[in-house]
Design a protein around this motif. Structure first.
Motif, short mmCIF file in Angstrom:
data_model
loop_
_atom_site.label_atom_id
_atom_site.label_comp_id
_atom_site.label_asym_id
_atom_site.label_seq_id
_atom_site.Cartn_x
_atom_site.Cartn_y
_atom_site.Cartn_z
N THR A 1 0.06 14.95 39.62
CA THR A 1 1.02 14.51 38.59
C THR A 1 1.08 12.99 38.44
OG1 THR A 1 2.79 14.60 40.24
CG2 THR A 1 2.44 16.57 38.89
N GLN A 2 0.93 12.25 39.55
CA GLN A 2 1.12 10.81 39.50
C GLN A 2 -0.17 10.01 39.56
OE1 GLN A 2 3.99 9.42 42.37
NE2 GLN A 2 5.50 10.99 41.85
N THR B 1 -0.39 10.36 26.53
CA THR B 1 0.67 9.86 27.41
C THR B 1 1.30 8.63 26.78
OG1 THR B 1 -0.55 10.64 29.34
CG2 THR B 1 1.24 9.10 29.73
N SER B 2 2.59 8.63 26.74
CA SER B 2 3.29 7.51 26.11
C SER B 2 3.22 6.27 27.00
CB SER B 2 4.75 7.86 25.85
OG SER B 2 5.42 8.11 27.07
N SER B 3 3.42 5.12 26.38
CA SER B 3 3.41 3.87 27.14
C SER B 3 4.53 3.84 28.17
CB SER B 3 3.54 2.68 26.18
OG SER B 3 2.45 2.63 25.30
N ALA B 4 5.67 4.40 27.81
CA ALA B 4 6.78 4.44 28.76
C ALA B 4 6.43 5.28 29.99
CB ALA B 4 8.03 4.99 28.08
N SER B 5 5.70 6.40 29.78
CA SER B 5 5.28 7.24 30.91
C SER B 5 4.26 6.53 31.77
CB SER B 5 4.69 8.56 30.38
OG SER B 5 5.68 9.30 29.69
N LEU B 6 3.38 5.76 31.12
CA LEU B 6 2.41 4.99 31.90
C LEU B 6 3.11 3.97 32.79
CD1 LEU B 6 -0.41 4.38 29.26
CD2 LEU B 6 -0.41 6.02 31.14
N ASP C 1 6.22 4.09 33.85
CA ASP C 1 7.00 4.79 34.87
C ASP C 1 6.09 5.30 35.99
OD1 ASP C 1 9.58 6.06 35.75
OD2 ASP C 1 8.34 7.86 35.53
N GLY C 2 4.91 5.82 35.63
CA GLY C 2 3.97 6.29 36.67
C GLY C 2 3.49 5.15 37.55
N GLN D 1 6.20 4.34 40.02
CA GLN D 1 6.29 5.35 41.08
C GLN D 1 5.16 5.16 42.11
OE1 GLN D 1 6.39 9.26 39.39
NE2 GLN D 1 8.40 8.98 38.43
N GLN E 1 -5.41 3.06 34.31
CA GLN E 1 -4.35 2.82 33.33
C GLN E 1 -4.63 1.56 32.52
OE1 GLN E 1 -0.38 3.17 34.88
NE2 GLN E 1 0.50 1.84 33.32
#
Length: 245
Positions: free
Chosen positions: A113-114, A122-127, A129-130, A133, A221
């Protein structure tokens, strides 16, 4: 007839002589037998030698029983509880690993998942956030490694103290069992130290692996973000900029 009288006369004379000397008529004279005396002395000597041999045998058996008791005596000192506490402390530090524990299923799930490939959808915000993490995973792993290192260093004094006590007990052991028990406890102490080294290497390897995984994912990324930036209609849109009014 004359011979008979003479024999009677001799007998009477002998009896009279015995009575006159105060000896009973039935008395016998003792005769010393040197052969019989020598045999009696040899028999007494042999009997005495047998008794001495029996006494020596009993003394040897008593010594053997004493030595057996010493060989079966337990070592009065035991480091088992101290070693168990130290091992338990190291295990506790490993069990308190943050975010990603030492669990195969959890590692597989989190990596899927990560740390997977960045998808086009995948949205920029998800990128972002990943990435955050993964950075937190690496930071927590380095902290866990340092905690394990601190625990191992703190256990060095305990290990030295236990080793000294066990060596002293081994040198003063009174029997084979005590010496064997002291040796076994020294081996247990060495095994505990090896387990500490294993835990230390595991924690350091975990931190390094997570950091390398973070760097690899960061490169992936970065490529995805660069692709989006230069893709027509998706990334940068040129326009007029008014710098001065």
């Amino acid at each position: 007839m004359i011979k008979i009288h003479i024999h009677c006369l001799a007998t009477v004379s002998a009896v009279a002589l015995a009575l006159s000397l105060g000896a009973p008529a039935s008395a016998q004279f003792a005769v010393f037998d040197p052969t019989n005396y020598a045999q009696n002395v040899m028999t007494a000597a042999n009997t005495l030698q047998q008794i001495n041999n029996q006494i020596t045998s009993l003394q040897n058996e008593a010594r053997m029983l004493i030595n057996q008791a010493r060989n079966l005596a337990n070592l009065p000192y035991s480091s088992l509880q101290t070693l168990q506490q130290s091992i338990g402390e190291t295990q506790r530090l490993l069990n308190e690993a943050q975010r990603i524990a030492y669990d195969v299923r959890q590692i597989d799930q989190i990596f899927s998942t990560q740390y997977g490939a960045a998808g086009a959808s995948t949205s920029s915000a998800s990128l972002i956030d990943g990435a955050r993490q993964r950075w937190q995973n690496s930071l927590a792993a380095f902290q866990d490694a340092m905690r394990v290192q601190a625990g191992v260093v703190q256990a060095i004094d305990t290990a030295q103290s236990e080793a000294g006590a066990l060596l002293s007990s081994s040198q003063s052991a009174v029997g084979a069992l005590q010496a064997s028990q002291a040796g076994n406890q020294l081996l247990a102490l060495q095994s505990k130290q090896l387990s500490d080294v294993t835990a230390l290497l595991a924690s350091q390897g975990r931190a390094q692996s997570l950091e390398l995984a973070r760097q690899a994912q960061a490169q992936e990324q970065a490529r995805e973000q660069m692709r989006r930036f230069i893709a027509p209609g998706q990334g940068y849109q040129p326009g007029n900029v008014a710098m001065f009014h």
